[in-house]
Design a protein around this motif. Structure first.
Motif, PDB file in Angstrom:
ATOM      1  N   LEU A  95       0.831  -1.204   0.000  1.00  0.00           N
ATOM      2  CA  LEU A  95       0.000   0.000   0.000  1.00  0.00           C
ATOM      3  C   LEU A  95       0.868   1.257   0.000  1.00  0.00           C
ATOM      4  O   LEU A  95       0.636   2.193  -0.775  1.00  0.00           O
ATOM      5  CB  LEU A  95      -0.939  -0.011   1.208  1.00  0.00           C
ATOM      6  N   LEU A  96       1.870   1.280   0.853  1.00  0.00           N
ATOM      7  CA  LEU A  96       2.769   2.435   0.918  1.00  0.00           C
ATOM      8  C   LEU A  96       3.520   2.620  -0.397  1.00  0.00           C
ATOM      9  O   LEU A  96       3.628   3.741  -0.908  1.00  0.00           O
ATOM     10  CB  LEU A  96       3.762   2.268   2.078  1.00  0.00           C
ATOM     11  N   HIS A  97       4.020   1.520  -0.955  1.00  0.00           N
ATOM     12  CA  HIS A  97       4.747   1.591  -2.229  1.00  0.00           C
ATOM     13  C   HIS A  97       3.856   2.176  -3.323  1.00  0.00           C
ATOM     14  O   HIS A  97       4.257   3.082  -4.054  1.00  0.00           O
ATOM     15  CB  HIS A  97       5.256   0.205  -2.635  1.00  0.00           C
ATOM     16  N   LEU A  98       2.626   1.661  -3.425  1.00  0.00           N
ATOM     17  CA  LEU A  98       1.703   2.140  -4.457  1.00  0.00           C
ATOM     18  C   LEU A  98       1.312   3.602  -4.210  1.00  0.00           C
ATOM     19  O   LEU A  98       1.231   4.397  -5.152  1.00  0.00           O
ATOM     20  CB  LEU A  98       0.458   1.254  -4.498  1.00  0.00           C
ATOM     21  N   PHE A  99       1.099   3.961  -2.943  1.00  0.00           N
ATOM     22  CA  PHE A  99       0.751   5.339  -2.614  1.00  0.00           C
ATOM     23  C   PHE A  99       1.866   6.298  -3.039  1.00  0.00           C
ATOM     24  O   PHE A  99       1.614   7.356  -3.601  1.00  0.00           O
ATOM     25  CB  PHE A  99       0.464   5.476  -1.113  1.00  0.00           C
ATOM     26  N   ARG A 100       3.113   5.892  -2.798  1.00  0.00           N
ATOM     27  CA  ARG A 100       4.248   6.740  -3.175  1.00  0.00           C
ATOM     28  C   ARG A 100       4.405   6.881  -4.685  1.00  0.00           C
ATOM     29  O   ARG A 100       5.023   7.823  -5.155  1.00  0.00           O
ATOM     30  CB  ARG A 100       5.537   6.200  -2.562  1.00  0.00           C
ATOM     31  N   GLU A 101       3.831   5.966  -5.436  1.00  0.00           N
ATOM     32  CA  GLU A 101       3.881   6.030  -6.899  1.00  0.00           C
ATOM     33  C   GLU A 101       2.906   7.071  -7.459  1.00  0.00           C
ATOM     34  O   GLU A 101       3.045   7.506  -8.593  1.00  0.00           O
ATOM     35  CB  GLU A 101       3.580   4.661  -7.509  1.00  0.00           C
ATOM     36  N   ILE A 102       1.906   7.468  -6.663  1.00  0.00           N
ATOM     37  CA  ILE A 102       0.927   8.463  -7.114  1.00  0.00           C
ATOM     38  C   ILE A 102       1.613   9.826  -7.146  1.00  0.00           C
ATOM     39  O   ILE A 102       2.128  10.296  -6.136  1.00  0.00           O
ATOM     40  CB  ILE A 102      -0.299   8.500  -6.172  1.00  0.00           C
ATOM     41  N   LYS A 108      -3.631  11.874  -4.336  1.00  0.00           N
ATOM     42  CA  LYS A 108      -3.122  11.385  -3.042  1.00  0.00           C
ATOM     43  C   LYS A 108      -4.073  11.786  -1.922  1.00  0.00           C
ATOM     44  O   LYS A 108      -4.406  10.982  -1.057  1.00  0.00           O
ATOM     45  CB  LYS A 108      -1.725  11.937  -2.763  1.00  0.00           C
ATOM     46  N   LYS A 109      -4.491  13.035  -1.940  1.00  0.00           N
ATOM     47  CA  LYS A 109      -5.407  13.522  -0.897  1.00  0.00           C
ATOM     48  C   LYS A 109      -6.727  12.754  -0.945  1.00  0.00           C
ATOM     49  O   LYS A 109      -7.271  12.379   0.100  1.00  0.00           O
ATOM     50  CB  LYS A 109      -5.642  15.024  -1.070  1.00  0.00           C
ATOM     51  N   ALA A 110      -7.232  12.478  -2.151  1.00  0.00           N
ATOM     52  CA  ALA A 110      -8.487  11.733  -2.297  1.00  0.00           C
ATOM     53  C   ALA A 110      -8.327  10.312  -1.749  1.00  0.00           C
ATOM     54  O   ALA A 110      -9.241   9.791  -1.100  1.00  0.00           O
ATOM     55  CB  ALA A 110      -8.912  11.700  -3.768  1.00  0.00           C
ATOM     56  N   VAL A 111      -7.183   9.690  -1.992  1.00  0.00           N
ATOM     57  CA  VAL A 111      -6.923   8.343  -1.478  1.00  0.00           C
ATOM     58  C   VAL A 111      -6.916   8.360   0.045  1.00  0.00           C
ATOM     59  O   VAL A 111      -7.513   7.496   0.691  1.00  0.00           O
ATOM     60  CB  VAL A 111      -5.599   7.764  -2.038  1.00  0.00           C
ATOM     61  N   ILE A 112      -6.279   9.342   0.620  1.00  0.00           N
ATOM     62  CA  ILE A 112      -6.235   9.467   2.088  1.00  0.00           C
ATOM     63  C   ILE A 112      -7.643   9.637   2.651  1.00  0.00           C
ATOM     64  O   ILE A 112      -8.021   8.976   3.620  1.00  0.00           O
ATOM     65  CB  ILE A 112      -5.318  10.631   2.515  1.00  0.00           C
ATOM     66  N   GLU A 113      -8.431  10.496   2.027  1.00  0.00           N
ATOM     67  CA  GLU A 113      -9.814  10.716   2.487  1.00  0.00           C
ATOM     68  C   GLU A 113     -10.635   9.437   2.361  1.00  0.00           C
ATOM     69  O   GLU A 113     -11.432   9.118   3.243  1.00  0.00           O
ATOM     70  CB  GLU A 113     -10.467  11.884   1.730  1.00  0.00           C
ATOM     71  N   PHE A 114     -10.439   8.707   1.281  1.00  0.00           N
ATOM     72  CA  PHE A 114     -11.141   7.447   1.082  1.00  0.00           C
ATOM     73  C   PHE A 114     -10.795   6.449   2.178  1.00  0.00           C
ATOM     74  O   PHE A 114     -11.675   5.819   2.769  1.00  0.00           O
ATOM     75  CB  PHE A 114     -10.817   6.865  -0.302  1.00  0.00           C
ATOM     76  N   ILE A 115      -9.522   6.318   2.475  1.00  0.00           N
ATOM     77  CA  ILE A 115      -9.080   5.389   3.500  1.00  0.00           C
ATOM     78  C   ILE A 115      -9.631   5.784   4.872  1.00  0.00           C
ATOM     79  O   ILE A 115     -10.062   4.939   5.649  1.00  0.00           O
ATOM     80  CB  ILE A 115      -7.551   5.256   3.510  1.00  0.00           C
ATOM     81  N   LYS A 116      -9.628   7.083   5.141  1.00  0.00           N
ATOM     82  CA  LYS A 116     -10.197   7.556   6.405  1.00  0.00           C
ATOM     83  C   LYS A 116     -11.667   7.159   6.508  1.00  0.00           C
ATOM     84  O   LYS A 116     -12.129   6.705   7.564  1.00  0.00           O
ATOM     85  CB  LYS A 116     -10.078   9.084   6.510  1.00  0.00           C
ATOM     86  N   ALA A 117     -12.411   7.344   5.417  1.00  0.00           N
ATOM     87  CA  ALA A 117     -13.837   7.016   5.414  1.00  0.00           C
ATOM     88  C   ALA A 117     -14.069   5.514   5.609  1.00  0.00           C
ATOM     89  O   ALA A 117     -14.953   5.105   6.361  1.00  0.00           O
ATOM     90  CB  ALA A 117     -14.477   7.494   4.113  1.00  0.00           C
ATOM     91  N   VAL A 118     -13.283   4.713   4.946  1.00  0.00           N
ATOM     92  CA  VAL A 118     -13.429   3.256   5.042  1.00  0.00           C
ATOM     93  C   VAL A 118     -13.034   2.757   6.425  1.00  0.00           C
ATOM     94  O   VAL A 118     -13.635   1.836   6.969  1.00  0.00           O
ATOM     95  CB  VAL A 118     -12.585   2.550   3.952  1.00  0.00           C
ATOM     96  N   ALA A 119     -12.053   3.394   7.040  1.00  0.00           N
ATOM     97  CA  ALA A 119     -11.542   2.966   8.347  1.00  0.00           C
ATOM     98  C   ALA A 119     -12.522   3.261   9.470  1.00  0.00           C
ATOM     99  O   ALA A 119     -12.428   2.657  10.548  1.00  0.00           O
ATOM    100  CB  ALA A 119     -10.206   3.639   8.627  1.00  0.00           C
ATOM    101  N   LYS A 120     -13.472   4.170   9.258  1.00  0.00           N
ATOM    102  CA  LYS A 120     -14.436   4.535  10.325  1.00  0.00           C
ATOM    103  C   LYS A 120     -15.474   3.493  10.551  1.00  0.00           C
ATOM    104  O   LYS A 120     -15.922   2.725   9.901  1.00  0.00           O
ATOM    105  CB  LYS A 120     -15.100   5.863  10.010  1.00  0.00           C
TER     106      LYS A 120
END
Length: 120
Positions: A95-102, A108-120
């Motif tokens: 996940l970190l490797h793929l995130f760093r490729e963006i 990147k910000k949208a991915v972070i927001e998505f993960i935050k939403a899913v984690a809740k």
């Protein structure tokens, strides 16, 4: 030829051997370029002898490969304190490797927001 999560960590020598073979370079030719005997190249690849950082730089240059290709992500991080979450799992590493490729900051910000939403 990048390593992916889920595979057993290869030694630096094994990675050197893979790149050398992929480039079609013999141990003799490699030895000549980096200034050692072919027996020394064999020892590096078998893991009998460790490869110094300076020698690894020469090898990376000879193979036209970034030096970080010879290290796992954990080995590229220098830390004086223990990580807060312990050892990173293969999935987390991927996940970190793929995130760093963006490259796009908005994505990147949208991915972070998505993960935050899913984690809740």
């Amino acid at each position: 030829m990048r390593r992916t999560a889920g595979y057993k960590r290869k030694t630096t020598g094994q990675i050197v051997k893979e790149y050398r073979k992929a480039k079609g370079i013999s141990q003799m030719d490699m030895a000549e370029v980096i200034g050692v005997s072919y027996q020394q190249v064999q020892k590096y690849e078998k893991g009998t002898n460790r490869i110094s950082v300076d020698r690894l730089k020469q090898i990376a240059k000879a193979l036209d490969v970034p030096i970080n290709e010879f290290f796992s992500p954990e080995e590229l991080v220098v830390s004086e304190t223990r990580a807060a979450y312990g050892k990173i799992t293969d999935d987390e590493q991927l996940l970190l490797h793929l995130f760093r490729e963006i490259k796009d900051k908005k994505v990147k910000k949208a991915v972070i927001e998505f993960i935050k939403a899913v984690a809740k």
